[in-house]
Design a protein around this motif. Sequence first.
Motif, mmCIF file in Angstrom:
data_model
loop_
_atom_site.group_PDB
_atom_site.id
_atom_site.type_symbol
_atom_site.label_atom_id
_atom_site.label_comp_id
_atom_site.label_asym_id
_atom_site.label_seq_id
_atom_site.Cartn_x
_atom_site.Cartn_y
_atom_site.Cartn_z
ATOM 1 N N ALA A 297 -2.673 -5.731 3.843
ATOM 2 C CA ALA A 297 -1.427 -5.352 3.178
ATOM 3 C C ALA A 297 -0.822 -4.092 3.778
ATOM 4 O O ALA A 297 0.286 -3.700 3.420
ATOM 5 C CB ALA A 297 -1.662 -5.156 1.685
ATOM 6 N N ILE A 298 -1.553 -3.438 4.681
ATOM 7 C CA ILE A 298 -1.050 -2.228 5.327
ATOM 8 C C ILE A 298 -0.089 -2.613 6.443
ATOM 9 O O ILE A 298 -0.445 -3.360 7.354
ATOM 10 C CB ILE A 298 -2.212 -1.381 5.879
ATOM 11 N N HIS A 299 1.138 -2.100 6.361
ATOM 12 C CA HIS A 299 2.157 -2.429 7.350
ATOM 13 C C HIS A 299 2.773 -1.166 7.928
ATOM 14 O O HIS A 299 2.570 -0.062 7.426
ATOM 15 C CB HIS A 299 3.231 -3.328 6.722
ATOM 16 N N PHE A 300 3.542 -1.367 8.971
ATOM 17 C CA PHE A 300 4.060 -0.263 9.760
ATOM 18 C C PHE A 300 4.909 0.702 8.941
ATOM 19 O O PHE A 300 4.831 1.911 9.138
ATOM 20 C CB PHE A 300 4.881 -0.814 10.934
ATOM 21 N N ASP A 301 5.725 0.181 8.019
ATOM 22 C CA ASP A 301 6.581 1.071 7.242
ATOM 23 C C ASP A 301 5.766 2.037 6.397
ATOM 24 O O ASP A 301 6.145 3.199 6.209
ATOM 25 C CB ASP A 301 7.562 0.281 6.383
ATOM 26 N N MET A 302 4.609 1.575 5.880
ATOM 27 C CA MET A 302 3.707 2.465 5.142
ATOM 28 C C MET A 302 3.162 3.548 6.062
ATOM 29 O O MET A 302 3.039 4.714 5.673
ATOM 30 C CB MET A 302 2.532 1.676 4.545
ATOM 31 N N MET A 303 2.826 3.155 7.268
ATOM 32 C CA MET A 303 2.267 4.098 8.229
ATOM 33 C C MET A 303 3.294 5.160 8.611
ATOM 34 O O MET A 303 2.962 6.337 8.772
ATOM 35 C CB MET A 303 1.782 3.339 9.468
ATOM 36 N N VAL A 304 4.552 4.760 8.751
ATOM 37 C CA VAL A 304 5.608 5.723 9.082
ATOM 38 C C VAL A 304 5.783 6.722 7.946
ATOM 39 O O VAL A 304 5.962 7.930 8.186
ATOM 40 C CB VAL A 304 6.929 4.990 9.386
ATOM 41 N N GLU A 305 5.719 6.245 6.701
ATOM 42 C CA GLU A 305 5.812 7.152 5.559
ATOM 43 C C GLU A 305 4.676 8.161 5.586
ATOM 44 O O GLU A 305 4.874 9.361 5.349
ATOM 45 C CB GLU A 305 5.789 6.361 4.251
ATOM 46 N N ALA A 306 3.449 7.680 5.883
ATOM 47 C CA ALA A 306 2.299 8.577 5.961
ATOM 48 C C ALA A 306 2.443 9.562 7.117
ATOM 49 O O ALA A 306 2.069 10.739 6.993
ATOM 50 C CB ALA A 306 1.015 7.752 6.120
ATOM 51 N N LEU A 307 2.994 9.086 8.230
ATOM 52 C CA LEU A 307 3.218 9.961 9.381
ATOM 53 C C LEU A 307 4.184 11.081 9.023
ATOM 54 O O LEU A 307 3.948 12.255 9.357
ATOM 55 C CB LEU A 307 3.772 9.135 10.552
ATOM 56 N N ASN A 308 5.238 10.743 8.340
ATOM 57 C CA ASN A 308 6.230 11.747 7.975
ATOM 58 C C ASN A 308 5.752 12.675 6.858
ATOM 59 O O ASN A 308 6.325 13.750 6.674
ATOM 60 C CB ASN A 308 7.545 11.065 7.591
ATOM 61 N N ARG A 309 4.690 12.275 6.148
ATOM 62 C CA ARG A 309 4.056 13.170 5.173
ATOM 63 C C ARG A 309 3.078 14.110 5.850
ATOM 64 O O ARG A 309 2.564 15.034 5.222
ATOM 65 C CB ARG A 309 3.323 12.373 4.092
ATOM 66 N N GLY A 310 2.769 13.822 7.125
ATOM 67 C CA GLY A 310 1.846 14.677 7.861
ATOM 68 C C GLY A 310 0.388 14.313 7.718
ATOM 69 O O GLY A 310 -0.493 15.160 7.935
ATOM 70 N N GLU A 311 0.074 13.056 7.379
ATOM 71 C CA GLU A 311 -1.326 12.631 7.236
ATOM 72 C C GLU A 311 -2.034 12.745 8.592
ATOM 73 O O GLU A 311 -1.590 12.135 9.577
ATOM 74 C CB GLU A 311 -1.401 11.195 6.714
ATOM 75 N N PRO A 312 -3.126 13.507 8.688
ATOM 76 C CA PRO A 312 -3.749 13.818 9.987
ATOM 77 C C PRO A 312 -4.197 12.593 10.777
ATOM 78 O O PRO A 312 -3.963 12.522 11.987
ATOM 79 C CB PRO A 312 -4.942 14.696 9.597
ATOM 80 N N PHE A 313 -4.863 11.642 10.118
ATOM 81 C CA PHE A 313 -5.374 10.488 10.845
ATOM 82 C C PHE A 313 -4.225 9.663 11.429
ATOM 83 O O PHE A 313 -4.274 9.221 12.586
ATOM 84 C CB PHE A 313 -6.230 9.613 9.925
ATOM 85 N N ILE A 314 -3.193 9.448 10.644
ATOM 86 C CA ILE A 314 -2.049 8.671 11.111
ATOM 87 C C ILE A 314 -1.349 9.396 12.260
ATOM 88 O O ILE A 314 -0.961 8.790 13.257
ATOM 89 C CB ILE A 314 -1.071 8.400 9.956
ATOM 90 N N ARG A 315 -1.211 10.705 12.138
ATOM 91 C CA ARG A 315 -0.592 11.489 13.213
ATOM 92 C C ARG A 315 -1.398 11.335 14.510
ATOM 93 O O ARG A 315 -0.835 11.212 15.603
ATOM 94 C CB ARG A 315 -0.522 12.957 12.807
ATOM 95 N N GLU A 316 -2.718 11.318 14.382
ATOM 96 C CA GLU A 316 -3.576 11.204 15.566
ATOM 97 C C GLU A 316 -3.373 9.878 16.290
ATOM 98 O O GLU A 316 -3.228 9.851 17.517
ATOM 99 C CB GLU A 316 -5.044 11.342 15.145
ATOM 100 N N ILE A 317 -3.326 8.767 15.541
ATOM 101 C CA ILE A 317 -3.194 7.485 16.234
ATOM 102 C C ILE A 317 -1.788 7.312 16.813
ATOM 103 O O ILE A 317 -1.618 6.688 17.868
ATOM 104 C CB ILE A 317 -3.567 6.292 15.329
ATOM 105 N N PHE A 318 -0.776 7.866 16.161
ATOM 106 C CA PHE A 318 0.572 7.819 16.731
ATOM 107 C C PHE A 318 0.645 8.663 18.003
ATOM 108 O O PHE A 318 1.285 8.263 18.987
ATOM 109 C CB PHE A 318 1.606 8.292 15.710
ATOM 110 N N ASP A 319 0.012 9.828 17.993
ATOM 111 C CA ASP A 319 0.012 10.679 19.186
ATOM 112 C C ASP A 319 -0.687 9.992 20.353
ATOM 113 O O ASP A 319 -0.232 10.069 21.506
ATOM 114 C CB ASP A 319 -0.662 12.018 18.881
ATOM 115 N N GLN A 320 -1.816 9.329 20.071
ATOM 116 C CA GLN A 320 -2.538 8.607 21.126
ATOM 117 C C GLN A 320 -1.671 7.484 21.695
ATOM 118 O O GLN A 320 -1.589 7.282 22.913
ATOM 119 C CB GLN A 320 -3.843 8.044 20.574
ATOM 120 N N SER A 321 -1.021 6.752 20.798
ATOM 121 C CA SER A 321 -0.147 5.664 21.235
ATOM 122 C C SER A 321 0.998 6.200 22.096
ATOM 123 O O SER A 321 1.338 5.613 23.134
ATOM 124 C CB SER A 321 0.416 4.933 20.008
ATOM 125 N N ALA A 322 1.583 7.316 21.688
ATOM 126 C CA ALA A 322 2.691 7.904 22.445
ATOM 127 C C ALA A 322 2.244 8.328 23.834
ATOM 128 O O ALA A 322 2.998 8.205 24.806
ATOM 129 C CB ALA A 322 3.266 9.091 21.687
#
Length: 400
Positions: A297-322
């Motif tokens: 049930a976890i989808h990209f829009d949820m992940m973007v919300e978490a990224l913009n909240r500054g969640e460390p784990f989500i920020r890490e995987i986005f940084d790696q992807s970038a």
Amino acid sequence: MNKPGIAVFTTKKAIYERVARQSGSISKAKLMEEFMLTSSSLTRLLEELTNEGWIREAGLGPSTGGRKPYLYQVNPLHRVIFGLEISRLYSALGLYDMELNPLAFCRWSMDEGMTPRRLVQYVSGKISSMLEEHGLDREKVAGIGVGAVGPLDRGKGLILNPLYFSAEGWLNIPICEWLEQETGIVATLENGANTALMGEHWALRDDSIQHMLYVHAGTGLRSAMMSNGQLVHGAVDMEGSIGQMIIQTDGPRLHDAGNYGALEAFASVQALEKQVRAQRKMGRRPWPDAEVQHPEAIHFDMMVEALNRGEPFIREIFDQSAAYMGIGLANLINILHPEAVILGGALMNAHPSYYETAISVAQKNIYYFPEYQPVFSKGLLQENAVATGAAVLVFKSLSL
């Protein structure tokens, strides 16, 4: 009028396109400088274009010592053009005048109910309502340009076998034929990445950029290249081939398909969803309230919300992807040597840090940097680029 997509190049058409490219109006004297024509020949062609309604006189310009020059500009409503985007997450339709200004625009989600037939019916209804809203006859429509996810058979107007549509039925779709039957308007098809590049190139026409690279990072990865102001087409239309660029020889592959270690396995919406779901299955909470979420049930829009909240784990995987995206960009740039690089798609727009990290890593791996520095941007049109470029496709195919 020829079918859009079959360009007939004439001096008359070249003059019309030059008038259209000019912001505002252009003088006959300026046209004389750019075209190897006698004054009488240019006057005759300008009179033809004026009498036929394609351009109109715009008064007199300032004198530079002699007579004041005649000015010309496009007659914006002599014809109108529709530009249609067909993508996996959403589609869009725009109505444009002959200066490629949008008169109307709409966007909708591509959910489970948006089958090919349903989309064509929906587009037909929107076309009718847009024309009625602006008091325009259907005979004024020069064509419908379609920018779609591929792979495609552009010559036959077919969308072949695209992946990841929510609705069923997207296989070997004669989209141009169906649109023409439903609307009575001639349609032409091009890869959506190509039309996005065409749209951005038109928006930047005053900058005279000749070599451009466009990369879209979303559900899949798409790219397009322009050299000497012309789109570069390969022998076949291979949707997502940039995603198969190998950047880690012993790396994973996405959904057990494609190349091992391909870029799409690190830098795509699906790749990030796959990583977070895998962590959730192992009991990790990617953000505090994710414990209540079933992994699937976890989808990209949820992940973007978490990224913009500054969640460390989500920020890490986005940084790696970038960072991986930056490597992929550097590989393309080192081969193609563009002047400008336009970056679009859900990943690039998820958070400023993704875009900035991708560019930073790319620059560090560009050969001859900093002597050679392509200009990076998200473009001027951004999410409207595909539909606008589809309209540009029709505009450039006009036969005058």
